[in-house]
Design a protein around this motif. Structure first.
Motif, mmCIF file in Angstrom:
data_model
loop_
_atom_site.group_PDB
_atom_site.id
_atom_site.type_symbol
_atom_site.label_atom_id
_atom_site.label_comp_id
_atom_site.label_asym_id
_atom_site.label_seq_id
_atom_site.Cartn_x
_atom_site.Cartn_y
_atom_site.Cartn_z
ATOM 1 N N ARG A 44 -6.231 4.106 -7.899
ATOM 2 C CA ARG A 44 -6.446 3.386 -9.185
ATOM 3 C C ARG A 44 -6.447 4.698 -10.542
ATOM 4 O O ARG A 44 -6.700 5.938 -10.110
ATOM 5 C CB ARG A 44 -7.882 2.863 -9.305
ATOM 6 C CG ARG A 44 -7.900 1.664 -8.165
ATOM 7 C CD ARG A 44 -9.162 1.088 -7.886
ATOM 8 N NE ARG A 44 -9.106 -0.171 -7.033
ATOM 9 C CZ ARG A 44 -9.134 -1.237 -7.194
ATOM 10 N NH1 ARG A 44 -9.189 -1.683 -8.516
ATOM 11 N NH2 ARG A 44 -9.030 -2.211 -6.322
ATOM 12 N N GLN B 254 -2.848 -2.715 -0.074
ATOM 13 C CA GLN B 254 -2.892 -2.055 -1.460
ATOM 14 C C GLN B 254 -4.357 -2.372 -2.062
ATOM 15 O O GLN B 254 -5.100 -3.343 -1.881
ATOM 16 C CB GLN B 254 -1.980 -2.834 -2.641
ATOM 17 C CG GLN B 254 -2.104 -4.227 -3.084
ATOM 18 C CD GLN B 254 -1.750 -5.340 -1.964
ATOM 19 O OE1 GLN B 254 -1.488 -5.025 -0.879
ATOM 20 N NE2 GLN B 254 -1.850 -6.393 -2.464
ATOM 21 N N GLY B 255 -4.824 -1.549 -2.973
ATOM 22 C CA GLY B 255 -5.928 -1.822 -3.835
ATOM 23 C C GLY B 255 -7.106 -0.688 -3.324
ATOM 24 O O GLY B 255 -8.159 -0.853 -3.910
ATOM 25 N N GLU C 261 1.991 2.009 -3.538
ATOM 26 C CA GLU C 261 1.061 2.306 -4.494
ATOM 27 C C GLU C 261 0.586 3.830 -4.094
ATOM 28 O O GLU C 261 0.062 4.550 -5.259
ATOM 29 C CB GLU C 261 -0.384 1.292 -4.528
ATOM 30 C CG GLU C 261 -1.247 1.620 -3.252
ATOM 31 C CD GLU C 261 -2.501 0.928 -3.457
ATOM 32 O OE1 GLU C 261 -2.690 0.260 -4.419
ATOM 33 O OE2 GLU C 261 -3.235 0.881 -2.268
ATOM 34 N N HIS D 149 0.759 -1.194 -0.203
ATOM 35 C CA HIS D 149 0.090 -0.018 -0.007
ATOM 36 C C HIS D 149 1.071 1.261 -0.201
ATOM 37 O O HIS D 149 0.617 2.356 -0.777
ATOM 38 C CB HIS D 149 -0.940 -0.115 1.328
ATOM 39 C CG HIS D 149 -1.844 1.302 1.266
ATOM 40 N ND1 HIS D 149 -2.643 1.740 0.033
ATOM 41 C CD2 HIS D 149 -1.944 2.145 2.413
ATOM 42 C CE1 HIS D 149 -3.085 2.721 0.593
ATOM 43 N NE2 HIS D 149 -2.688 3.110 1.778
ATOM 44 N N MET E 24 -11.765 -5.805 -4.565
ATOM 45 C CA MET E 24 -10.860 -4.630 -4.463
ATOM 46 C C MET E 24 -9.504 -4.960 -3.896
ATOM 47 O O MET E 24 -8.638 -4.204 -4.404
ATOM 48 C CB MET E 24 -11.590 -3.219 -3.954
ATOM 49 C CG MET E 24 -12.957 -3.018 -4.931
ATOM 50 S SD MET E 24 -12.420 -2.686 -6.545
ATOM 51 C CE MET E 24 -14.093 -2.508 -7.118
ATOM 52 N N GLN E 25 -9.685 -5.364 -2.757
ATOM 53 C CA GLN E 25 -8.330 -5.692 -1.966
ATOM 54 C C GLN E 25 -8.195 -7.026 -1.456
ATOM 55 O O GLN E 25 -9.301 -7.729 -1.215
ATOM 56 C CB GLN E 25 -8.465 -4.645 -0.860
ATOM 57 C CG GLN E 25 -8.427 -2.928 -1.105
ATOM 58 C CD GLN E 25 -8.179 -2.395 0.445
ATOM 59 O OE1 GLN E 25 -9.316 -2.214 0.895
ATOM 60 N NE2 GLN E 25 -7.191 -2.088 0.789
#
Length: 291
Positions: free
Chosen positions: A251, A245-246, A87, A84, A208-209
């Motif tokens: 995004r 992350q995610g 990202e 995370h 999503m995660q």
């Protein structure tokens, strides 16, 4: 041991959607108040181990509420997963990055969340529930101070978060309903390895995660050691340990929650949250298939 808040009452759970009311089964030795369970955690756990399986009866899981309704303190971690942090474009922190979520934001495992804007993001988290007062706890002893683990969402309003000269983390993550928890608090001895659990979330069934807590930069024992060095932790206090992350904000293009979405959240060995998203002022509850 698995303990939940069933329609405002402390309830022990077993597999198959069965439970027992703590106050009734203990003949008043322990309170019906779910928050009080953590004030007497060692004694409650010892008593629960003596219960016969026949005491557990079918229950209505759609009445499950936030299992930790009134914590004195809620600590939360930023950038605490390696992937995370990557990202988000930040270096892994050298010390834990801590903020707070105000207890008024906490809500239940199937409660609706009214979205105040179009920029509300999801953040699945493993949440630690303290079971003993902790001050200057070495990490080797940290798990013995934990009552159990639950699943949570650190919902975040990204516009507010970035307003002003410094990040508004606590405000942007503490709006009404921005802390779903549940469906139960599961004692540490239920997990083969509490330092390596899968967790994730999905929006309308789209994942999503998905990660594992072994990617935490500062695992639970390190967090308890650090926080208890500076602040006293009390029974029933919460630690939101960070999100993997995610998230939607990173995004391309960014993606956020919208009215009509259903946010599903899970932590291995704990269970699942299902929180419907509504417009401002919306009220509804999702259903849980099992605790």
């Amino acid at each position: 041991m698995r303990i939940a808040n069933l329609d405002g009452r402390a309830t022990l759970l077993r597999a198959g959607g069965r439970g027992v009311d703590v106050e009734t089964a203990s003949s008043g030795r322990f309170s019906h108040d779910p928050q009080q369970a953590f004030e007497h955690w060692p004694a409650l756990q010892a008593w629960a181990a003596t219960l016969d399986a026949a005491c557990f009866l079918p229950l209505a899981t759609d009445k499950l509420q936030n299992p930790v309704p009134r914590p004195r303190q809620v600590f939360a971690l930023g950038a605490n997963y390696r992937a995370h942090a990557a990202e988000a474009g930040v270096a892994p922190p050298e010390v834990p990055v801590i903020f707070t979520k105000f207890p008024s934001c906490l809500t239940g495992p199937c409660d609706a969340v009214a979205l105040p804007t179009e920029r509300v993001d999801w953040e699945v988290e493993l949440v630690v529930v303290m079971g003993r007062e902790a001050r200057d706890v070495p990490r080797a002893d940290a798990w013995s101070f934990v009552a159990g683990l639950t699943a949570g969402q650190d919902l975040s309003e990204r516009t507010m978060q970035r307003q002003g000269p410094l990040p508004q983390l606590s405000m942007a993550k503490s709006l009404a309903g921005f802390g779903p928890l549940g469906p139960a608090v599961v004692s540490v001895d239920e997990f083969a390895d509490p330092d390596d659990l899968e967790l994730g979330c999905a929006v309308n069934g789209e994942r999503m995660q998905c990660s594992r807590t072994s990617d935490l930069i500062f695992p639970v024992p390190a967090l308890i050691e650090y926080i208890s060095r500076h602040c006293t932790l009390y029974p029933g206090d919460l630690i939101f340990t960070g999100t993997p992350q995610g998230v939607g904000a990173t995004r391309r293009p960014p993606r956020f929650l919208a009215p009509g979405d259903v946010l599903t959240t899970w932590v291995e060995g704990v269970g699942e949250l299902r929180n419907p998203m509504t417009g401002p002022g919306g009220r509804e509850r999702a259903s849980l298939s099992s605790p």
